[in-house]
Design a protein around this motif. Structure first.
Motif, short mmCIF file in Angstrom:
data_model
loop_
_atom_site.label_atom_id
_atom_site.label_comp_id
_atom_site.label_asym_id
_atom_site.label_seq_id
_atom_site.Cartn_x
_atom_site.Cartn_y
_atom_site.Cartn_z
N VAL A 187 -44.29 27.74 -20.21
CA VAL A 187 -44.64 26.41 -19.73
C VAL A 187 -46.16 26.27 -19.71
CG1 VAL A 187 -44.43 24.74 -17.85
CG2 VAL A 187 -42.55 26.34 -18.33
N PRO A 188 -46.71 25.49 -20.62
CA PRO A 188 -48.16 25.28 -20.61
C PRO A 188 -48.62 24.66 -19.30
CG PRO A 188 -47.19 24.51 -22.67
CD PRO A 188 -46.05 24.81 -21.75
N GLY A 189 -49.70 25.15 -18.77
CA GLY A 189 -50.23 24.62 -17.52
C GLY A 189 -49.57 25.13 -16.27
N SER A 190 -48.71 26.14 -16.38
CA SER A 190 -48.02 26.68 -15.20
C SER A 190 -48.88 27.67 -14.43
CB SER A 190 -46.71 27.36 -15.62
OG SER A 190 -46.99 28.49 -16.44
N GLY A 191 -50.01 28.05 -15.00
CA GLY A 191 -50.86 29.04 -14.36
C GLY A 191 -50.74 30.41 -14.97
N ALA A 192 -49.67 30.64 -15.74
CA ALA A 192 -49.47 31.91 -16.44
C ALA A 192 -49.88 31.74 -17.90
CB ALA A 192 -48.01 32.34 -16.35
N PRO A 193 -50.24 32.83 -18.58
CA PRO A 193 -50.58 32.73 -20.01
C PRO A 193 -49.39 32.19 -20.80
CG PRO A 193 -51.19 34.87 -19.12
CD PRO A 193 -50.38 34.20 -18.06
N PHE A 194 -49.68 31.39 -21.82
CA PHE A 194 -48.61 30.83 -22.64
C PHE A 194 -48.23 31.86 -23.69
CE2 PHE A 194 -47.21 28.09 -26.27
CZ PHE A 194 -46.06 27.63 -25.67
N ILE A 223 -36.78 23.19 -26.00
CA ILE A 223 -36.18 23.03 -24.66
C ILE A 223 -36.89 23.91 -23.65
CG2 ILE A 223 -34.10 23.47 -23.30
CD1 ILE A 223 -32.47 22.69 -25.78
N ALA A 224 -37.16 25.16 -24.03
CA ALA A 224 -37.80 26.09 -23.10
C ALA A 224 -39.21 25.65 -22.74
CB ALA A 224 -37.83 27.48 -23.72
N VAL A 225 -39.91 25.05 -23.69
CA VAL A 225 -41.31 24.67 -23.45
C VAL A 225 -41.44 23.36 -22.68
CG1 VAL A 225 -43.45 23.98 -24.61
CG2 VAL A 225 -42.18 25.95 -25.44
N THR A 226 -40.52 22.43 -22.92
CA THR A 226 -40.67 21.09 -22.33
C THR A 226 -39.91 20.89 -21.02
OG1 THR A 226 -38.86 20.28 -23.73
CG2 THR A 226 -41.11 20.06 -24.57
N VAL A 227 -38.62 21.24 -21.01
CA VAL A 227 -37.80 20.93 -19.84
C VAL A 227 -38.25 21.66 -18.57
CG1 VAL A 227 -35.45 20.98 -18.89
CG2 VAL A 227 -35.83 20.37 -21.29
N PRO A 228 -38.45 23.00 -18.61
CA PRO A 228 -38.88 23.65 -17.36
C PRO A 228 -40.24 23.16 -16.88
CG PRO A 228 -38.07 25.25 -18.93
CD PRO A 228 -38.23 23.98 -19.66
N GLY A 229 -41.04 22.56 -17.76
CA GLY A 229 -42.34 22.07 -17.35
C GLY A 229 -42.26 21.01 -16.25
N LEU A 230 -41.15 20.31 -16.17
CA LEU A 230 -40.98 19.31 -15.14
C LEU A 230 -41.01 19.94 -13.75
CD1 LEU A 230 -38.11 17.23 -16.80
CD2 LEU A 230 -40.56 16.71 -16.79
N LEU A 231 -40.65 21.20 -13.66
CA LEU A 231 -40.62 21.87 -12.36
C LEU A 231 -42.04 22.20 -11.85
CD1 LEU A 231 -37.73 24.37 -13.13
CD2 LEU A 231 -37.60 22.25 -11.83
N TYR A 232 -43.02 22.16 -12.77
CA TYR A 232 -44.37 22.54 -12.39
C TYR A 232 -45.30 21.33 -12.29
CZ TYR A 232 -42.63 27.15 -13.61
OH TYR A 232 -41.89 28.29 -13.68
N LEU A 233 -44.73 20.11 -12.41
CA LEU A 233 -45.56 18.92 -12.30
C LEU A 233 -46.01 18.69 -10.86
CD1 LEU A 233 -43.61 16.50 -14.67
CD2 LEU A 233 -45.71 17.75 -15.12
#
Length: 291
Positions: free
Chosen positions: A117-124, A281-291
């Protein structure tokens, strides 16, 4: 000059049985052969050596004429990809047992949802969705043992049937599928192991076996046992198992429906689409959890 007495003329005796007199020649090599050594053909008889050579040439020509996976199966049915995956996985597991170094290897290859997840704080690092299948839990040696045993049992049948490239694609897609479901359902967890990839092989075998008319009851029983273990086993990521299994079902359906030689291009396109879809799916959908 040839003797008039046939008993002193070696040309009048079978070359394989010198004590047997005969006046029949092999149609190909023109050597004398006795009735025991004669194989009748439409244009004469042939000796055992020429017959073997002729049959060998016929088999080679048949292999060259046969399309796709059937020709590959005749050329070589050794599951070399299966063995290679097992060797690499077990080698990495042994490295994991080394103090300090093992922890670094596990940390570099294990999967956790924030890595995709880009922008989650962890390396992509999306490749971890695949490399997770190479590392296992070191306190639980039966984890890697069971996965490699299942890989060995399934790979020996499935790899010769699909071919090396398709089998490797199935294994990789199933591993990614397990990671994707972990990212969707258990975003706070970190996982290791090849269970998702192995489950993909198991469910794909179920679909392919059904389409080719094989007895799938043993596979269904094994799948049921693994399903129970996935939910009741302590420390087992059932999300990874189910995710890999679902992708295996999809890939197995693709393989079964595109078996014809003229549909191989479509098959490759569909498998690539599955891989791109899983990553998206892995890159976009879980990203909603980190908004």
């Amino acid at each position: 000059m040839t003797s008039a007495d046939p008993r002193t003329n070696p040309d009048n005796f079978c070359y394989r049985h010198p004590d047997r007199q005969s006046f029949v020649l092999c149609q190909r090599c023109l050597r004398t052969i006795c009735p025991e050594c004669q194989t009748p053909l439409p244009v004469g008889v042939i000796c055992p050596e020429c017959l073997a050579e002729q049959q060998k040439g016929a088999r080679s020509a048949e292999v060259r004429r046969m399309p796709g996976r059937f020709a590959r199966k005749l050329r070589s049915d050794r599951p070399v990809v299966t063995y290679a995956i097992m060797i690499v996985t077990l080698a990495i597991y042994l490295v994991q047992l080394i103090p300090v170094v093992g922890g670094a290897v596990t940390g570099a290859l294990a999967f956790a949802p924030p890595y995709v997840v880009p922008g989650s704080g962890a390396p992509f690092e999306p490749w971890r969705m695949l490399t997770v299948a190479l590392v296992h839990s070191t306190p639980l040696p039966f984890h890697v043992a069971l996965n490699m045993l299942a890989l060995w049992a399934l790979g020996r049948s499935l790899e010769p049937l699909l071919g090396k490239a398709r089998f490797l694609a199935l294994y990789a897609l199933s591993a990614i599928g397990g990671s994707v479901l972990v990212a969707l359902i258990a975003p706070g967890s970190a996982v290791v192991g090849a269970s998702g990839a192995v489950w993909g092989l198991l469910t794909a075998m179920l679909i392919i076996g059904r389409h080719v008319g094989a007895n799938i009851l043993p596979i269904a029983i094994l799948l049921g046992i693994n399903l129970v273990f996935s939910f009741v086993g302590a420390g087992v990521s059932w999300q990874s198992h189910i995710g890999g299994g679902l992708v295996g079902l999809l890939a197995g359906f693709v393989f079964a429906r595109t078996r014809a030689q003229n549909r191989q291009g479509l098959q490759a396109l569909l498998l690539v689409a599955v891989g791109i879809g899983l990553i998206a799916i892995a890159v976009t959908v879980p990203g909603l959890l980190y908004l």
